[in-house]
Design a protein around this motif. Structure first.
Motif, PDB file in Angstrom:
ATOM      1  N   HIS A 200       0.809  -1.269   0.106  1.00 22.31           N
ATOM      2  CA  HIS A 200       0.083   0.114   0.057  1.00 22.31           C
ATOM      3  C   HIS A 200       0.802   1.064  -0.121  1.00 22.31           C
ATOM      4  CE1 HIS A 200      -3.050   2.847   1.000  1.00 22.31           C
ATOM      5  NE2 HIS A 200      -2.699   3.227   2.080  1.00 22.31           N
ATOM      6  N   SER A 201       1.921   1.506   0.682  1.00 19.72           N
ATOM      7  CA  SER A 201       2.805   2.501   1.184  1.00 19.72           C
ATOM      8  C   SER A 201       3.984   2.609  -0.003  1.00 19.72           C
ATOM      9  CB  SER A 201       3.160   2.680   2.502  1.00 19.72           C
ATOM     10  OG  SER A 201       4.028   1.573   2.826  1.00 19.72           O
ATOM     11  N   ARG A 202       4.200   1.592  -0.478  1.00 18.27           N
ATOM     12  CA  ARG A 202       5.551   1.296  -1.075  1.00 18.27           C
ATOM     13  C   ARG A 202       6.747   1.576  -0.192  1.00 18.27           C
ATOM     14  NH1 ARG A 202       1.563   0.079  -3.847  1.00 18.27           N
ATOM     15  NH2 ARG A 202       1.468   0.605  -6.283  1.00 18.27           N
ATOM     16  N   ARG A 203       6.641   1.296   1.083  1.00 16.49           N
ATOM     17  CA  ARG A 203       7.537   1.550   1.768  1.00 16.49           C
ATOM     18  C   ARG A 203       8.737   0.205   1.925  1.00 16.49           C
ATOM     19  NH1 ARG A 203       9.518   1.223   7.400  1.00 16.49           N
ATOM     20  NH2 ARG A 203      10.278   3.060   8.079  1.00 16.49           N
ATOM     21  N   VAL A 204      10.217   0.388   1.813  1.00 18.75           N
ATOM     22  CA  VAL A 204      10.732  -0.694   1.904  1.00 18.75           C
ATOM     23  C   VAL A 204      10.929  -1.033   3.183  1.00 18.75           C
ATOM     24  CG1 VAL A 204      13.308  -1.601   1.282  1.00 18.75           C
ATOM     25  CG2 VAL A 204      12.101   0.143  -0.286  1.00 18.75           C
ATOM     26  N   LEU A 205      10.659  -2.127   3.757  1.00 17.14           N
ATOM     27  CA  LEU A 205      10.653  -2.557   5.257  1.00 17.14           C
ATOM     28  C   LEU A 205      11.870  -3.278   5.638  1.00 17.14           C
ATOM     29  CD1 LEU A 205       6.943  -4.025   5.314  1.00 17.14           C
ATOM     30  CD2 LEU A 205       7.687  -1.695   5.886  1.00 17.14           C
ATOM     31  N   ALA A 206      12.382  -3.984   4.762  1.00 17.18           N
ATOM     32  CA  ALA A 206      13.970  -4.610   5.178  1.00 17.18           C
ATOM     33  C   ALA A 206      14.557  -5.123   3.558  1.00 17.18           C
ATOM     34  CB  ALA A 206      13.439  -5.719   5.882  1.00 17.18           C
ATOM     35  N   TRP A 207      15.666  -4.987   3.704  1.00 21.44           N
ATOM     36  CA  TRP A 207      16.408  -5.423   2.457  1.00 21.44           C
ATOM     37  C   TRP A 207      17.924  -6.253   3.123  1.00 21.44           C
ATOM     38  CZ3 TRP A 207      21.339  -3.162   1.672  1.00 21.44           C
ATOM     39  CH2 TRP A 207      21.619  -2.186   2.584  1.00 21.44           C
ATOM     40  N   ARG A 208      18.350  -6.941   1.778  1.00 26.94           N
ATOM     41  CA  ARG A 208      19.511  -7.549   1.985  1.00 26.94           C
ATOM     42  C   ARG A 208      20.227  -7.538   0.650  1.00 26.94           C
ATOM     43  NH1 ARG A 208      18.611  -7.507   6.688  1.00 26.94           N
ATOM     44  NH2 ARG A 208      18.915  -9.031   8.411  1.00 26.94           N
ATOM     45  N   LEU A 209      21.805  -7.645   0.786  1.00 27.93           N
ATOM     46  CA  LEU A 209      22.574  -7.900  -0.328  1.00 27.93           C
ATOM     47  C   LEU A 209      23.188  -9.086  -0.321  1.00 27.93           C
ATOM     48  CD1 LEU A 209      24.462  -4.565  -0.955  1.00 27.93           C
ATOM     49  CD2 LEU A 209      22.616  -5.407  -2.214  1.00 27.93           C
ATOM     50  N   SER A 210      23.287 -10.152  -1.393  1.00 22.02           N
ATOM     51  CA  SER A 210      23.885 -11.238  -1.543  1.00 22.02           C
ATOM     52  C   SER A 210      24.720 -11.244  -2.639  1.00 22.02           C
ATOM     53  CB  SER A 210      22.804 -12.392  -1.416  1.00 22.02           C
ATOM     54  OG  SER A 210      23.689 -13.432  -1.437  1.00 22.02           O
ATOM     55  N   ILE A 211      25.822 -12.204  -2.684  1.00 19.56           N
ATOM     56  CA  ILE A 211      26.509 -12.322  -3.879  1.00 19.56           C
ATOM     57  C   ILE A 211      26.019 -13.591  -4.719  1.00 19.56           C
ATOM     58  CG2 ILE A 211      28.626 -11.518  -2.823  1.00 19.56           C
ATOM     59  CD1 ILE A 211      29.632 -14.399  -2.271  1.00 19.56           C
TER      60      ILE A 211
END
Length: 335
Positions: free
Chosen positions: A198-209
């Protein structure tokens, strides 16, 4: 045996004398994967396929007294794959992959032949098959209506799409997750993000190889720990999201699973817009030298995206404002 049963398999691959000295046993633990210093634990969950080859390869312990050839036989991989090391990606391919990513964001509908012709017009000598190989490595596909030709993997469940007629008007009603390719000065990484629909908010994220399941589950667990849980979690049918580890994690939190399928291709567009913002306003402006530099830069931009960047679809409000204003209010009885 039952689901929690443990079957012991004696390793007879070593010479008898060495075998008597080590007295090591390999355990088949039904339902889990573990790796220990004194034993290799191999999974074969009842009713499911055995782990992917890269997971089984990671179970090989070069310090274990059991010969490598016998370990490879036990986990059902070739001995050659244990010693194989992939060649680094050339500078020419890295440059080509970055341009493919830029064209994909600009023209998400472009298929293999169109991309090939566009690249050739810019001076890139590339065949359609090689370009397709690079796109597969990057994890991108064109967006257009097409027959559902996805094949279900053995032991993998494709969950029904639940959003077709659903009106999403509040935060934490539906979350979505996707993975995208992030180019660096040398090499690339993958970015996975959990986004409130609904809000387009990024709640959490991660980077990986690598595009594995672990960094996806970590991001979801972080989002749930910080913001509670959604009613529905929507993804595509990527192997990371259809894996038992990912779906069991969601079910463990009491979350309903929804997966894009035939006739639902447009739902990827909103996530593609988030990726477009991150890449054009941050990633493409910087040539990250290291993964830590990429993590710092992307983290800084996502904080800006959530807290300060106005969105036209929200009447110039930020995702933070919309998210916290639209959270479901606790009922009077609960209070």
């Amino acid at each position: 045996p039952g689901q929690n049963a443990i079957v012991e398999v004696t390793a007879y691959g070593a010479p008898p004398k060495r075998q008597r000295q080590s007295r090591n046993r390999f355990h088949v633990n039904v339902g889990a994967i573990h790796k220990r210093k004194t034993s290799i634990t191999y999974v074969e969950s009842q009713g499911e396929v055995c782990p992917a080859e890269h997971d089984r390869k990671a179970m090989i312990d070069r310090t274990h007294p059991l010969p490598i050839i016998r370990q490879a036989q036990i986990v059902n991989i070739s001995r050659g794959s244990v010693y194989y090391e992939s060649e680094p990606i050339s500078d020419a391919d890295l440059k080509l992959m970055r341009r493919i990513d830029e064209l994909h964001l600009e023209l998400p509908f472009a298929g293999a032949r169109m991309l090939r012709d566009l690249l050739r017009a810019e001076g890139f000598e590339v065949g359609r098959k090689h370009k397709t190989t690079l796109k597969r490595r990057m994890g991108i596909t064109p967006l257009y209506r097409k027959p559902n030709t996805s094949k279900r993997g053995p032991g993998q469940t494709i969950w029904p799409y639940l959003l077709r007629t659903l009106s999403i008007t509040r935060s934490n009603h539906v979350w979505a997750m996707d993975i995208t390719y992030i180019p660096m000065a040398r090499g690339f990484v993958y970015l996975a993000a959990v986004i409130d629909w609904h809000s387009r908010r990024v709640l959490a994220w991660r980077l990986s190889i690598s595009m594995d399941t672990a960094f996806c589950t970590e991001a979801v667990e972080e989002a749930i720990a910080k913001y509670g849980k959604p009613e529905i979690f929507n993804t595509d049918q990527g192997s990371q999201f259809t894996s038992s580890a990912f779906t069991e994690m969601l079910h463990g939190h009491g979350i309903r699973i929804s997966m894009d399928g035939k006739g639902c291709w447009r739902d990827n567009v909103f996530i593609e817009r988030v990726w477009r913002s991150i890449k054009y306003e941050e990633v493409y402006l910087h040539a990250y030298e290291t993964v830590s530099a990429a993590r710092e830069g992307i983290g800084r931009y996502i904080n800006f995206y959530n807290t300060r960047r106005p969105h036209s679809s929200h009447q110039a409000r930020t995702p933070d404002v919309v998210y916290f204003a639209s959270l479901p209010q606790p009922s009077a009885e609960a209070a």
